[in-house]
Motif scaffolding. Structure first.
Motif, PDB file in Angstrom:
ATOM      1  N   HIS A  14       5.413 -31.086  38.084  1.00  0.00           N
ATOM      2  CA  HIS A  14       4.811 -32.243  38.750  1.00  0.00           C
ATOM      3  C   HIS A  14       3.295 -32.257  38.544  1.00  0.00           C
ATOM      4  N   GLY A  15       2.783 -33.374  38.033  1.00  0.00           N
ATOM      5  CA  GLY A  15       1.345 -33.539  37.856  1.00  0.00           C
ATOM      6  C   GLY A  15       0.802 -33.016  36.542  1.00  0.00           C
ATOM      7  N   MET A  16       1.658 -32.498  35.665  1.00  0.00           N
ATOM      8  CA  MET A  16       1.170 -31.960  34.398  1.00  0.00           C
ATOM      9  C   MET A  16       0.950 -33.084  33.391  1.00  0.00           C
ATOM     10  N   ALA A  17       0.207 -32.783  32.356  1.00  0.00           N
ATOM     11  CA  ALA A  17      -0.010 -33.725  31.257  1.00  0.00           C
ATOM     12  C   ALA A  17       0.397 -33.049  29.956  1.00  0.00           C
ATOM     13  N   LEU A  18       1.163 -33.780  29.149  1.00  0.00           N
ATOM     14  CA  LEU A  18       1.540 -33.311  27.816  1.00  0.00           C
ATOM     15  C   LEU A  18       0.696 -34.035  26.780  1.00  0.00           C
ATOM     16  N   THR A  19       0.356 -33.343  25.728  1.00  0.00           N
ATOM     17  CA  THR A  19      -0.429 -33.950  24.653  1.00  0.00           C
ATOM     18  C   THR A  19       0.517 -34.601  23.656  1.00  0.00           C
ATOM     19  N   SER A  20       0.367 -35.915  23.488  1.00  0.00           N
ATOM     20  CA  SER A  20       1.264 -36.650  22.596  1.00  0.00           C
ATOM     21  C   SER A  20       0.818 -36.505  21.143  1.00  0.00           C
ATOM     22  N   MET A  21       1.646 -37.011  20.253  1.00  0.00           N
ATOM     23  CA  MET A  21       1.344 -36.963  18.817  1.00  0.00           C
ATOM     24  C   MET A  21       0.564 -38.191  18.357  1.00  0.00           C
ATOM     25  N   TYR A  22       0.127 -39.023  19.321  1.00  0.00           N
ATOM     26  CA  TYR A  22      -0.759 -40.135  18.968  1.00  0.00           C
ATOM     27  C   TYR A  22      -2.153 -39.839  19.515  1.00  0.00           C
ATOM     28  N   GLN A  23      -3.048 -39.463  18.633  1.00  0.00           N
ATOM     29  CA  GLN A  23      -4.456 -39.212  18.959  1.00  0.00           C
ATOM     30  C   GLN A  23      -4.609 -38.226  20.129  1.00  0.00           C
ATOM     31  N   ILE A  53       3.372 -36.404  33.492  1.00  0.00           N
ATOM     32  CA  ILE A  53       4.691 -35.978  33.954  1.00  0.00           C
ATOM     33  C   ILE A  53       4.670 -35.811  35.472  1.00  0.00           C
ATOM     34  N   HIS A  54       5.699 -36.320  36.118  1.00  0.00           N
ATOM     35  CA  HIS A  54       5.873 -36.077  37.549  1.00  0.00           C
ATOM     36  C   HIS A  54       7.325 -35.695  37.805  1.00  0.00           C
ATOM     37  N   HIS A  55       7.489 -34.586  38.493  1.00  0.00           N
ATOM     38  CA  HIS A  55       8.817 -34.024  38.760  1.00  0.00           C
ATOM     39  C   HIS A  55       8.945 -33.931  40.276  1.00  0.00           C
ATOM     40  N   TYR A  56       9.740 -34.827  40.857  1.00  0.00           N
ATOM     41  CA  TYR A  56       9.766 -35.005  42.308  1.00  0.00           C
ATOM     42  C   TYR A  56      10.840 -34.137  42.971  1.00  0.00           C
ATOM     43  N   PRO A  57      10.677 -33.858  44.253  1.00  0.00           N
ATOM     44  CA  PRO A  57      11.644 -32.999  44.957  1.00  0.00           C
ATOM     45  C   PRO A  57      13.072 -33.541  44.956  1.00  0.00           C
ATOM     46  N   ASN A  58      13.243 -34.867  44.826  1.00  0.00           N
ATOM     47  CA  ASN A  58      14.593 -35.436  44.817  1.00  0.00           C
ATOM     48  C   ASN A  58      15.260 -35.338  43.452  1.00  0.00           C
ATOM     49  N   VAL A  95       7.977 -40.027  33.263  1.00  0.00           N
ATOM     50  CA  VAL A  95       7.049 -39.872  32.143  1.00  0.00           C
ATOM     51  C   VAL A  95       6.226 -41.152  32.103  1.00  0.00           C
ATOM     52  N   ASN A  96       4.950 -41.077  32.487  1.00  0.00           N
ATOM     53  CA  ASN A  96       4.145 -42.297  32.663  1.00  0.00           C
ATOM     54  C   ASN A  96       4.893 -43.308  33.539  1.00  0.00           C
ATOM     55  N   CYS A  97       5.521 -42.811  34.578  1.00  0.00           N
ATOM     56  CA  CYS A  97       6.286 -43.595  35.556  1.00  0.00           C
ATOM     57  C   CYS A  97       7.583 -44.187  35.001  1.00  0.00           C
ATOM     58  N   ALA A  98       7.997 -43.791  33.792  1.00  0.00           N
ATOM     59  CA  ALA A  98       9.327 -44.136  33.288  1.00  0.00           C
ATOM     60  C   ALA A  98      10.284 -43.011  33.686  1.00  0.00           C
ATOM     61  N   ARG A  99      11.465 -43.377  34.163  1.00  0.00           N
ATOM     62  CA  ARG A  99      12.404 -42.376  34.674  1.00  0.00           C
ATOM     63  C   ARG A  99      13.235 -41.767  33.558  1.00  0.00           C
ATOM     64  N   LEU A 100      13.401 -40.439  33.622  1.00  0.00           N
ATOM     65  CA  LEU A 100      14.317 -39.761  32.717  1.00  0.00           C
ATOM     66  C   LEU A 100      15.749 -40.132  33.081  1.00  0.00           C
ATOM     67  N   LEU A 101      16.474 -40.692  32.113  1.00  0.00           N
ATOM     68  CA  LEU A 101      17.867 -41.071  32.335  1.00  0.00           C
ATOM     69  C   LEU A 101      18.822 -39.966  31.901  1.00  0.00           C
ATOM     70  N   SER A 128      -0.733 -37.539  46.369  1.00  0.00           N
ATOM     71  CA  SER A 128      -0.160 -37.255  45.053  1.00  0.00           C
ATOM     72  C   SER A 128       0.294 -38.559  44.424  1.00  0.00           C
ATOM     73  N   ALA A 129       0.518 -38.517  43.118  1.00  0.00           N
ATOM     74  CA  ALA A 129       0.955 -39.711  42.407  1.00  0.00           C
ATOM     75  C   ALA A 129       2.426 -39.975  42.710  1.00  0.00           C
ATOM     76  N   MET A 130       2.736 -41.181  43.134  1.00  0.00           N
ATOM     77  CA  MET A 130       4.107 -41.538  43.487  1.00  0.00           C
ATOM     78  C   MET A 130       4.509 -42.777  42.706  1.00  0.00           C
ATOM     79  N   CYS A 131       5.311 -42.574  41.668  1.00  0.00           N
ATOM     80  CA  CYS A 131       5.813 -43.684  40.866  1.00  0.00           C
ATOM     81  C   CYS A 131       6.962 -44.370  41.596  1.00  0.00           C
ATOM     82  N   ALA A 132       7.094 -45.671  41.370  1.00  0.00           N
ATOM     83  CA  ALA A 132       8.123 -46.444  42.063  1.00  0.00           C
ATOM     84  C   ALA A 132       9.523 -45.922  41.770  1.00  0.00           C
ATOM     85  N   GLU A 133       9.756 -45.471  40.530  1.00  0.00           N
ATOM     86  CA  GLU A 133      11.092 -45.011  40.150  1.00  0.00           C
ATOM     87  C   GLU A 133      11.523 -43.769  40.922  1.00  0.00           C
ATOM     88  N   ALA A 134      10.576 -43.056  41.493  1.00  0.00           N
ATOM     89  CA  ALA A 134      10.914 -41.828  42.229  1.00  0.00           C
ATOM     90  C   ALA A 134      11.397 -42.112  43.637  1.00  0.00           C
TER      91      ALA A 134
END
Length: 683
Positions: A187-196, A202-207, A212-218, A314-320
């Motif tokens: 939760h709260g980490m940042a990954l370095t992408s392959m674009y620049q 990344i946010h990993h919630y207790p539920n 990933v940028n507020c997109a939910r892992l399906l 903390s950052a709370m994305c709607a999908e969470a």
């Protein structure tokens, strides 16, 4: 046998699976939810996961225990479906999903997980497919087919019209040049992408939800020979602005921009961290009265509290958010953040107009209603959200409004509306003075009040604090709800109108015609000085009717025996102050006579020694008076109890005599009658 002892724990661990191995690493929330889904699906065969699907949509969720029983996501009903857990597939003719998916390269794995549109766009670029099929180790967060189709047409057109720059760059932003599984997604980490080398948040919630940028892992952790694929529900884009910069460029934040600048919070909002800003729009500020807005904007402390109440820690994305959550703000209050269908709610209200605007240091949700914390409110404004409106109207009618809207440090003791169910008192000088005695000359917090403390009122009275096991009372009135602490004043909701003490216990009794016979008895017994001096007394005061109910001969005998009279009267006086709100189920109160009084309360009816109390809480400077309709008898004066005491004494004498006979080995025997009496008493 020793070999068996070593092999048994290993066999158990293998039988129960990795979760039963104590030395293994702690499972992530996502893995725990996946494990729960697997447990719910196991009756359908190996590697089957139970999935909750929103009725009427394609949205699916692995389920935790609470959601499993509620069968709802954001208040909407779900159905349970059973499908292969990630990484497994069906075998014709066999139950469940017994076979592991064959490993292939990233490009082919995109097709396996259903990300065929991502696979198609990868194919259109000249460079990306060979890279996905070649050697290396990569992670791709692959948008689902629905994610691509939900993009605005103009955005999609700009991508596909320039596949080797725009589309390639967009796809590379979804990739990381190493294998990253969900147990590494913190939760709260940042990954370095392959674009620049742009960051992916990344946010990993207790539920168990991972974004990933507020997109939910399906679907997560689909292994490939050269990496891993995670399916996500949105096409993500680069994030370049911090929260403060977004406030600066959005036209709808003109008032918010000025407020942030005046409060000095711009440093926080442009710094490092991960916050959620519930950003009030211009419309939100326009909804509150101009007088209130100007007061807050002109008060740096209130303004800072107001803005901090819109910032989550903390950052709370709607999908969470799939159910109600209690989240703490920087101001220290708790907001209930929930959802209803596709709408997010704050404290039950659907006031979020735009959600998941991502910043480098958090996420912004636009809201159309201001969240004013208690700490920024006047006493009038605090009362608007409380069950004390009738009392507030009385203060207003009595001309005391300035005390409730200014910057005077006060604590308001406001009786709840239910206190006035039979009507309100007329507004006159006496009522105004009574109301002034409901205002304490300081801003208090109930948690710091202590027993015996005295409080000064604007009406010039001193009020006492009484702390009981389950009650906190000020004179006869007890606090009925949690404090509401405002900018300058604190609101205590009280369970009755407070009556300040008026003279000593003797003054109270003398001033009430119901107690004329009791006053005469007190004087005859020589207790006047006791009830006039400083002290803490609870007096259960028999009315004239109570004395008149006694047989005339008994009354005359009592009044003619000062010692016996004093003994009975002292039994009516407790050695501490007990108001009705502090009684609870049963209190044993020691009397000045020495024996204890049993005081109880049920259905708002107070009793002493099971005799009903006719009138409660007549406050005095040295105690409290409760009127009763009978004269209480001390235990020693009750015939049955006197007989019990005699029997106890006789039993003790016979026991000692018996012990003496045995100890001396005397040939003297207790008389048969005494022996029979002893046996009867023992039983």
């Amino acid at each position: 046998m020793a070999l068996l002892g070593r092999l048994l724990p290993l066999a158990l661990a293998l039988a129960l699976g990795p979760a039963a191995t104590p030395a293994g690493p702690a499972r992530s929330p996502y893995q725990l939810v996946l494990q729960h889904s697997r447990l719910r699906g196991r009756q359908h065969g190996p590697n089957v996961c139970a999935v909750q699907k929103l009725i009427g949509t394609n949205k699916k969720y692995f389920t935790n225990c609470k959601q499993w029983y509620q069968r709802k996501i954001c208040g909407k009903s779900t159905v349970i479906s059973y499908e292969c857990c990630p990484g497994y597939e069906k075998v014709p003719g066999e139950k469940g999903c017994p076979a592991a998916l064959p490993l292939s390269n990233l490009y082919e794995t995109l097709g396996v997980v259903g990300a065929t549109t991502t696979q198609l766009y990868t194919d259109r670029t000249e460079k990306l497919r060979p890279e996905m099929e070649g050697p290396g180790s990569f992670t791709i967060f692959a948008p689902s087919n629905e994610a691509w189709s939900s993009l605005p047409a103009e955005v999609l057109d700009s991508l596909v019209s320039n596949v080797n720059i725009e589309l390639l760059n967009a796809l590379r932003y979804h990739m990381v040049d190493r294998r990253v599984l969900t147990d590494e997604l913190k939760h709260g980490m940042a990954l370095t992408s392959m674009y620049q080398n742009s960051n992916i948040q990344i946010h990993h919630y207790p539920n168990g939800i991972v974004t990933v940028n507020c997109a939910r892992l399906l679907k997560a952790d689909h292994h490939a020979t050269n990496g891993v694929v995670h399916l996500i529900d949105k096409v993500i884009s680069t994030v370049t602005n911090n929260i403060q910069q977004i406030i600066e460029i959005e036209d709808t934040f003109e008032t918010l921009r000025a407020a942030v600048a005046a409060s000095g919070l711009n440093t926080l909002l442009e710094g490092d961290g991960q916050y959620t800003l519930l950003a009030p729009t211009n419309e939100a500020f326009e909804k509150i009265p101009a007088e209130t807005l100007n007061r807050i904007l002109g008060d740096p402390e209130a303004l800072r509290d107001l803005l901090n109440n819109h910032i989550l820690k903390s950052a709370m994305c709607a999908e969470a958010i799939v159910a109600g959550l209690s989240l703490e703000t920087l101001e220290g209050t708790t907001l209930e953040v929930g959802c209803s269908g596709d709408m997010l709610t704050i404290n039950g209200k659907p006031i979020i107009s735009n959600k998941d605007v991502l910043a480098t240091n958090g996420v912004i949700h636009f809201i159309d209603e201001l969240l004013i914390p208690d700490s920024a409110k006047t006493l009038f404004e605090l009362a608007a959200d409380s069950d004390v409106s009738t009392a507030i109207d009385l203060f207003r009618q009595a001309g005391l409004s300035s005390h409730l809207s200014g910057n005077e440090r006060l604590t308001l003791l406001a009786p709840m509306n239910s206190v006035f169910k039979d009507g309100t008192p007329p507004i006159n000088a006496q009522t105004k003075n009574l109301l002034l005695n409901h205002m304490i000359k300081d801003q208090l917090a109930s948690k710091y009040l202590y027993h015996g403390q005295t409080l000064d009122t604007l009406g010039g009275k001193k009020l006492r604090v009484f702390v009981y096991r389950n009650s906190l009372c000020i004179e006869n009135s007890c606090i009925a709800a949690h404090d509401k602490r405002g900018r300058y004043g604190t609101l205590f909701s009280m369970d009755r109108v407070l009556t300040p003490p008026m003279g000593t216990v003797m003054d109270v009794l003398k001033g009430d015609n119901r107690f004329s016979m009791l006053v005469a008895a007190i004087q005859s017994a020589g207790l006047t000085e006791t009830l006039n001096r400083e002290g803490v007394y609870t007096v259960f005061a028999p009315t004239n009717e109570a004395f008149q109910a006694l047989p005339r001969g008994e009354l005359n005998k009592l009044m003619g025996n000062a010692k016996e009279l004093a003994n009975i009267l002292k039994y009516h006086v407790g050695d501490e102050i007990l108001v009705s709100g502090g009684i609870g189920a049963l209190v044993r109160l020691k009397s000045l006579q020495g024996d204890k009084l049993e005081v109880s309360s049920k259905n708002n009816m107070v009793s002493v020694n099971k005799e009903p109390v006719a009138d409660v809480d007549i406050m005095a400077t040295n105690g409290v008076v409760h009127a009763i309709s009978s004269v209480l008898q001390p235990p020693a004066n009750r015939p049955q109890e006197r007989g019990d005491e005699l029997a106890d004494s006789a039993l003790e004498i016979f026991k000692q005599a018996s012990a003496f006979s045995r100890a001396t080995q005397s040939s003297v025997k207790l008389a048969p009658v005494y022996q029979r009496l002893l046996e009867r008493m023992r039983h």
